[in-house]
Design an enzyme around this catalytic site. Structure first.
Site, PDB file in Angstrom:
ATOM      1  N   ASP A  51       0.955  -0.968  -0.122  1.00  0.00           N
ATOM      2  CA  ASP A  51       0.100   0.009   0.127  1.00  0.00           C
ATOM      3  C   ASP A  51       0.974   1.387   0.045  1.00  0.00           C
ATOM      4  O   ASP A  51       1.996   1.195   0.611  1.00  0.00           O
ATOM      5  CB  ASP A  51      -0.971   0.062   1.067  1.00  0.00           C
ATOM      6  N   ASN A  80      -4.925  -3.641  -7.782  1.00  0.00           N
ATOM      7  CA  ASN A  80      -6.412  -2.835  -6.668  1.00  0.00           C
ATOM      8  C   ASN A  80      -6.532  -1.308  -6.242  1.00  0.00           C
ATOM      9  O   ASN A  80      -7.590  -1.414  -6.509  1.00  0.00           O
ATOM     10  CB  ASN A  80      -6.623  -3.798  -5.740  1.00  0.00           C
ATOM     11  N   TYR A  92     -12.572   8.368 -13.320  1.00  0.00           N
ATOM     12  CA  TYR A  92     -13.403   7.279 -12.529  1.00  0.00           C
ATOM     13  C   TYR A  92     -13.635   6.542 -13.518  1.00  0.00           C
ATOM     14  O   TYR A  92     -13.578   5.164 -13.724  1.00  0.00           O
ATOM     15  CB  TYR A  92     -13.986   7.339 -11.142  1.00  0.00           C
ATOM     16  N   LYS A 138     -12.108   3.416 -15.725  1.00  0.00           N
ATOM     17  CA  LYS A 138     -12.752   1.769 -15.494  1.00  0.00           C
ATOM     18  C   LYS A 138     -13.109   1.003 -16.368  1.00  0.00           C
ATOM     19  O   LYS A 138     -13.146   0.073 -16.179  1.00  0.00           O
ATOM     20  CB  LYS A 138     -13.691   2.292 -13.986  1.00  0.00           C
ATOM     21  N   THR A 195     -15.644   0.424   2.619  1.00  0.00           N
ATOM     22  CA  THR A 195     -14.207   0.879   2.843  1.00  0.00           C
ATOM     23  C   THR A 195     -13.753   2.683   3.352  1.00  0.00           C
ATOM     24  O   THR A 195     -14.817   3.965   3.187  1.00  0.00           O
ATOM     25  CB  THR A 195     -13.369   0.365   1.565  1.00  0.00           C
TER      26      THR A 195
HETATM   27  N1  LIG Z   1     -15.415   1.149  -2.272  1.00  0.00           N
HETATM   28  C1  LIG Z   1     -16.474   1.208  -3.620  1.00  0.00           C
HETATM   29  O1  LIG Z   1     -17.676   1.386  -2.955  1.00  0.00           O
HETATM   30  C2  LIG Z   1     -15.998   0.793  -4.375  1.00  0.00           C
HETATM   31  C3  LIG Z   1     -16.864   0.150  -5.669  1.00  0.00           C
HETATM   32  C4  LIG Z   1     -16.391  -0.083  -6.723  1.00  0.00           C
HETATM   33  C5  LIG Z   1     -15.354  -0.510  -7.235  1.00  0.00           C
HETATM   34  N2  LIG Z   1     -14.108   0.103  -6.068  1.00  0.00           N
HETATM   35  C6  LIG Z   1     -12.399  -0.111  -6.795  1.00  0.00           C
HETATM   36  O2  LIG Z   1     -12.146  -1.110  -5.434  1.00  0.00           O
HETATM   37  C7  LIG Z   1     -10.432  -0.824  -5.248  1.00  0.00           C
HETATM   38  C8  LIG Z   1     -10.243  -0.979  -4.123  1.00  0.00           C
HETATM   39  O3  LIG Z   1     -10.942   0.716  -3.280  1.00  0.00           O
HETATM   40  P1  LIG Z   1     -11.572   0.942  -1.720  1.00  0.00           P
HETATM   41  O4  LIG Z   1     -13.066   0.656  -1.847  1.00  0.00           O
HETATM   42  O5  LIG Z   1     -10.929  -1.026  -1.158  1.00  0.00           O
HETATM   43  O6  LIG Z   1     -10.539   1.573  -1.138  1.00  0.00           O
HETATM   44  P2  LIG Z   1      -9.509   2.277  -0.141  1.00  0.00           P
HETATM   45  O7  LIG Z   1      -9.533   3.877  -0.221  1.00  0.00           O
HETATM   46  O8  LIG Z   1     -10.341   1.472   0.913  1.00  0.00           O
HETATM   47  O9  LIG Z   1      -8.546   1.415   0.203  1.00  0.00           O
HETATM   48  C9  LIG Z   1      -7.575   1.672  -1.148  1.00  0.00           C
HETATM   49  C10 LIG Z   1      -5.910   1.813  -1.216  1.00  0.00           C
HETATM   50  O10 LIG Z   1      -5.474   1.817  -2.109  1.00  0.00           O
HETATM   51  C11 LIG Z   1      -4.195   2.899  -1.329  1.00  0.00           C
HETATM   52  N3  LIG Z   1      -4.073   4.241  -2.066  1.00  0.00           N
HETATM   53  C12 LIG Z   1      -3.857   4.839  -2.525  1.00  0.00           C
HETATM   54  N4  LIG Z   1      -3.267   5.108  -3.407  1.00  0.00           N
HETATM   55  C13 LIG Z   1      -2.405   4.108  -3.680  1.00  0.00           C
HETATM   56  C14 LIG Z   1      -1.251   4.737  -4.594  1.00  0.00           C
HETATM   57  N5  LIG Z   1      -0.854   5.467  -5.437  1.00  0.00           N
HETATM   58  N6  LIG Z   1      -0.229   3.287  -4.632  1.00  0.00           N
HETATM   59  C15 LIG Z   1      -0.550   2.332  -3.864  1.00  0.00           C
HETATM   60  N7  LIG Z   1      -1.579   2.489  -3.364  1.00  0.00           N
HETATM   61  C16 LIG Z   1      -2.100   3.147  -2.804  1.00  0.00           C
HETATM   62  C17 LIG Z   1      -5.162   3.863  -0.119  1.00  0.00           C
HETATM   63  O11 LIG Z   1      -3.435   3.905   1.010  1.00  0.00           O
HETATM   64  C18 LIG Z   1      -6.202   2.463   0.240  1.00  0.00           C
HETATM   65  O12 LIG Z   1      -5.617   1.752   2.090  1.00  0.00           O
HETATM   66  C19 LIG Z   1     -10.451   0.866  -5.642  1.00  0.00           C
HETATM   67  O13 LIG Z   1     -10.373   0.423  -7.239  1.00  0.00           O
HETATM   68  C20 LIG Z   1     -12.061   1.087  -6.206  1.00  0.00           C
HETATM   69  O14 LIG Z   1     -11.649   2.282  -6.862  1.00  0.00           O
HETATM   70  C21 LIG Z   1     -14.131   0.765  -4.553  1.00  0.00           C
END
Ligand SMILES: NC(=O)c1ccc[n+]([C@@H]2O[C@H](COP(=O)([O-])OP(=O)(O)OC[C@H]3O[C@@H](n4cnc5c(N)ncnc54)[C@H](O)[C@@H]3O)[C@@H](O)[C@H]2O)c1
Length: 268
Positions: A40, A93, A159, A163, A194
């Site tokens: 991370d 991710n 976004y 995506k 999250t």
């Molecule tokens: N939460 C939702 O509703 C949702 C829905 C659809 C898709 N997603 C996708 O799921 C994935 C994970 O998101 P999440 O919801 O678990 O978010 P989250 O914010 O809980 O976790 C994301 C993590 O990515 C890390 N991060 C940010 N920039 C970074 C970088 N440059 N390098 C390495 N790490 C980095 C952050 O520190 C964080 O710990 C993303 O791709 C998001 O687009 C999330």
């Protein structure tokens, strides 16, 4: 034809694994006997994930990795190999958002989202694909979004664009990898509870957000779906099955679908 993958005895590297879906996937992989390197941008969070995996009886290492940096991804590959002697699963991710009216989004905001959501996958491919192709086995997981299948709102253009690009990239890459023994899963969740709000930059006047009207799920649900999909060699993971009805509606009559979406916007 699917390419099932037995996680038991394998090793996975995950980016953005310090929180949310990445952390939950680390725990679900580990529960199936797969060692995990949790990475991370926030190294302390990655360490926490590794601790959680170990506390649950799994094997884990952790590393601070910024997915905008090619050398960081090489360091992630090297740590996976030095700690576990192998890398079988690579989960790309990380995803961030820039929100606001389309005419308010500065190019810098677009560039950040394109770099972290899309170019990070291109970088990962350069670093990890040679390894998986040499082995002739393994699995890639790309986290896209329901917003990569359908454009639900106008307030997050970078976004939705990136995506959609990750879904297209994943479809094309799966075709290339399958004959070489490597599987691919594309994860398209609807709302997941999250810390994703931390990753949003806001621009211009506030808009009324429009997101998929699907039930929210916890990240643990997504982690389990992802791990099961890797084991089964399943390509697409969604958290809301109703998205299939929406996709069918659009496929049946794309013009009528879009006119319905526009009418809903006008009526909102
Ligand atoms: N939460 C939702 O509703 C949702 C829905 C659809 C898709 N997603 C996708 O799921 C994935 C994970 O998101 P999440 O919801 O678990 O978010 P989250 O914010 O809980 O976790 C994301 C993590 O990515 C890390 N991060 C940010 N920039 C970074 C970088 N440059 N390098 C390495 N790490 C980095 C952050 O520190 C964080 O710990 C993303 O791709 C998001 O687009 C999330």
């Amino acid at each position: 034809m699917t390419i099932p993958f037995d996680l038991n005895g394998g090793a996975a590297v995950i980016t953005g694994a310090g929180s949310g879906i990445g952390r939950a996937s680390a725990l679900s992989f580990a529960a199936r006997g797969c060692a995990v390197v949790a990475s991370d941008l926030d190294g302390a969070r990655a360490d926490e994930t590794a601790e959680l995996v170990r506390a649950a009886g799994g094997e884990a290492a952790s590393l601070a990795v910024d997915v905008s940096n090619h050398e960081d991804l090489e360091a992630l590959r090297d740590l996976g190999i030095s700690r576990f002697g192998r890398i079988d699963v690579v989960m790309n991710n990380v995803g961030v958002l820039a929100m606001g009216p389309p005419e308010s989004l500065p190019i810098e905001a677009w560039q950040r989202v394109v770099d972290l959501n899309l170019m990070s996958v291109a970088r990962s491919n350069l670093v990890f694909l040679p390894l998986l192709l040499d082995q002739g086995r393994g699995h890639i997981v790309n986290t896209a979004s329901a917003s990569g299948l359908l454009a639900y709102g106008f307030d997050r253009l970078p976004y939705v664009s990136t995506k959609h690009a990750v879904v297209g990239l994943s479809e094309a890459l799966a075709l290339y990898l399958a004959p070489q023994g490597v599987g691919l899963t594309c994860v398209c969740p609807s709302g997941v509870i999250t810390n994703i709000l931390e990753q949003i930059s806001f621009h211009g006047d506030a808009t009324t957000p429009r997101a998929p009207q699907h039930p929210l799920v916890g990240p643990d649900v997504v982690g389990e779906l992802v791990a099961d999909a890797v084991v089964a060699g399943q390509f697409l993971v969604v958290t809301a099955p109703e998205i299939h009805d929406e996709l069918r509606e659009r496929a049946n009559d794309p013009e009528a679908y879009m006119q319905r979406m526009i009418k809903e916007q006008l009526d909102a």
